[in-house]
Design a protein around this motif. Structure first.
Motif, PDB file in Angstrom:
ATOM      1  N   SER A  31      33.613  34.377  32.176  1.00  0.00           N
ATOM      2  CA  SER A  31      34.436  33.940  31.065  1.00  0.00           C
ATOM      3  C   SER A  31      33.874  32.750  30.294  1.00  0.00           C
ATOM      4  N   HIS A  32      33.173  31.830  30.935  1.00  0.00           N
ATOM      5  CA  HIS A  32      32.687  30.657  30.198  1.00  0.00           C
ATOM      6  C   HIS A  32      31.614  31.050  29.179  1.00  0.00           C
ATOM      7  N   LEU A  33      31.028  32.225  29.321  1.00  0.00           N
ATOM      8  CA  LEU A  33      30.049  32.695  28.336  1.00  0.00           C
ATOM      9  C   LEU A  33      30.688  33.553  27.251  1.00  0.00           C
ATOM     10  N   SER A  34      31.936  34.006  27.463  1.00  0.00           N
ATOM     11  CA  SER A  34      32.542  34.920  26.511  1.00  0.00           C
ATOM     12  C   SER A  34      32.767  34.272  25.144  1.00  0.00           C
ATOM     13  N   ALA A  35      32.978  32.961  25.084  1.00  0.00           N
ATOM     14  CA  ALA A  35      33.174  32.303  23.795  1.00  0.00           C
ATOM     15  C   ALA A  35      31.911  32.385  22.947  1.00  0.00           C
ATOM     16  N   VAL A  36      30.758  32.421  23.574  1.00  0.00           N
ATOM     17  CA  VAL A  36      29.503  32.518  22.844  1.00  0.00           C
ATOM     18  C   VAL A  36      29.171  33.969  22.536  1.00  0.00           C
ATOM     19  N   ARG A  37      29.397  34.853  23.478  1.00  0.00           N
ATOM     20  CA  ARG A  37      28.991  36.249  23.342  1.00  0.00           C
ATOM     21  C   ARG A  37      30.080  37.150  22.779  1.00  0.00           C
ATOM     22  N   GLY A  38      31.291  36.677  22.597  1.00  0.00           N
ATOM     23  CA  GLY A  38      32.380  37.542  22.174  1.00  0.00           C
ATOM     24  C   GLY A  38      33.097  38.075  23.405  1.00  0.00           C
ATOM     25  N   GLU A  39      33.763  39.207  23.275  1.00  0.00           N
ATOM     26  CA  GLU A  39      34.501  39.783  24.393  1.00  0.00           C
ATOM     27  C   GLU A  39      33.553  40.176  25.518  1.00  0.00           C
ATOM     28  N   ALA A  40      33.828  39.714  26.704  1.00  0.00           N
ATOM     29  CA  ALA A  40      33.003  40.033  27.862  1.00  0.00           C
ATOM     30  C   ALA A  40      33.504  41.322  28.493  1.00  0.00           C
ATOM     31  N   ASP A  41      32.622  42.309  28.632  1.00  0.00           N
ATOM     32  CA  ASP A  41      32.972  43.583  29.249  1.00  0.00           C
ATOM     33  C   ASP A  41      32.536  43.649  30.700  1.00  0.00           C
ATOM     34  N   THR A  42      31.874  42.614  31.202  1.00  0.00           N
ATOM     35  CA  THR A  42      31.407  42.614  32.579  1.00  0.00           C
ATOM     36  C   THR A  42      31.624  41.240  33.203  1.00  0.00           C
ATOM     37  N   ALA A  43      31.693  41.253  34.503  1.00  0.00           N
ATOM     38  CA  ALA A  43      31.746  40.007  35.274  1.00  0.00           C
ATOM     39  C   ALA A  43      31.051  40.265  36.603  1.00  0.00           C
ATOM     40  N   THR A  44      30.328  39.285  37.089  1.00  0.00           N
ATOM     41  CA  THR A  44      29.670  39.379  38.385  1.00  0.00           C
ATOM     42  C   THR A  44      30.184  38.231  39.250  1.00  0.00           C
ATOM     43  N   LEU A  45      30.641  38.574  40.446  1.00  0.00           N
ATOM     44  CA  LEU A  45      31.215  37.593  41.367  1.00  0.00           C
ATOM     45  C   LEU A  45      30.493  37.688  42.701  1.00  0.00           C
ATOM     46  N   GLN A  46      30.357  36.556  43.364  1.00  0.00           N
ATOM     47  CA  GLN A  46      29.745  36.531  44.683  1.00  0.00           C
ATOM     48  C   GLN A  46      30.706  35.843  45.644  1.00  0.00           C
ATOM     49  N   PHE A  47      30.934  36.471  46.814  1.00  0.00           N
ATOM     50  CA  PHE A  47      31.819  35.922  47.830  1.00  0.00           C
ATOM     51  C   PHE A  47      31.030  35.773  49.127  1.00  0.00           C
ATOM     52  N   SER A  48      31.333  34.720  49.877  1.00  0.00           N
ATOM     53  CA  SER A  48      30.670  34.522  51.160  1.00  0.00           C
ATOM     54  C   SER A  48      31.589  33.738  52.079  1.00  0.00           C
ATOM     55  N   ASP A  49      31.550  34.057  53.374  1.00  0.00           N
ATOM     56  CA  ASP A  49      32.268  33.256  54.356  1.00  0.00           C
ATOM     57  C   ASP A  49      31.284  32.539  55.274  1.00  0.00           C
TER      58      ASP A  49
END
Length: 156
Positions: A56-74
């Motif tokens: 989301s922090h890049l969506s203001a520059v690129r317009g509507e974001a159609d993708t997101a990548t998340l990383q989870f770890s324990d």
């Protein structure tokens, strides 16, 4: 005969316990520390580390974001999730887990999807509605024990 042996053993163990309590007493704060350690372990499992790689922090520059990548770890298991918007407005969730996975579920409220882990820990869910989501993955650790990995809730 057995009752006498039992009584003698009990007396010996009582004396031994008294010696150890005198020489090496149980720390006063042991119970509190153990409760805290168990609570931290539960927090670690419930609130796995979430790192937003792109979103989301890049969506203001690129317009509507159609993708997101998340990383989870324990700290033991790592999961990478890539969410894309489908033409029908639903989401496709692609993921990879670095531990041998036996069961993978994506949950949104009362609804759940199941996926079969493929080669290299890859999994995918199609037709996922927008909303608050959580992944639950049963993995086998290096010792062969089963662990329940859960992501914190995230939005797709």
């Amino acid at each position: 005969m057995e009752t006498e042996d039992f009584a003698a053993d009990a007396a010996l163990f009582a004396r031994l316990r008294a010696v150890w309590e005198d020489v090496d007493p149980v720390p006063v704060d042991l119970v509190d520390r153990m409760v805290a350690a168990v609570a931290v372990e539960d927090l670690s499992r419930e609130y796995a580390l979430l790192t937003l790689v792109e979103g989301s922090h890049l969506s203001a520059v690129r317009g509507e974001a159609d993708t997101a990548t998340l990383q989870f770890s324990d700290g033991t298991t790592n999961v990478l999730v890539h969410v894309t918007l489908a033409e029908d407005g639903s989401r496709r969730v692609d993921g990879w887990v670095d531990a041998p996975a036996l069961a993978i579920r994506l949950a949104q409220g009362d609804r759940e999807w199941s996926a079969e882990p493929a080669e290299h820990g890859r999994f995918a869910f199609e037709g996922v509605k927008a909303g608050i989501t959580r992944l639950r993955i049963v993995v086998r650790d290096a010792d062969g024990e089963l662990n329940d990995f859960q992501t914190p809730q995230f939005e797709v």
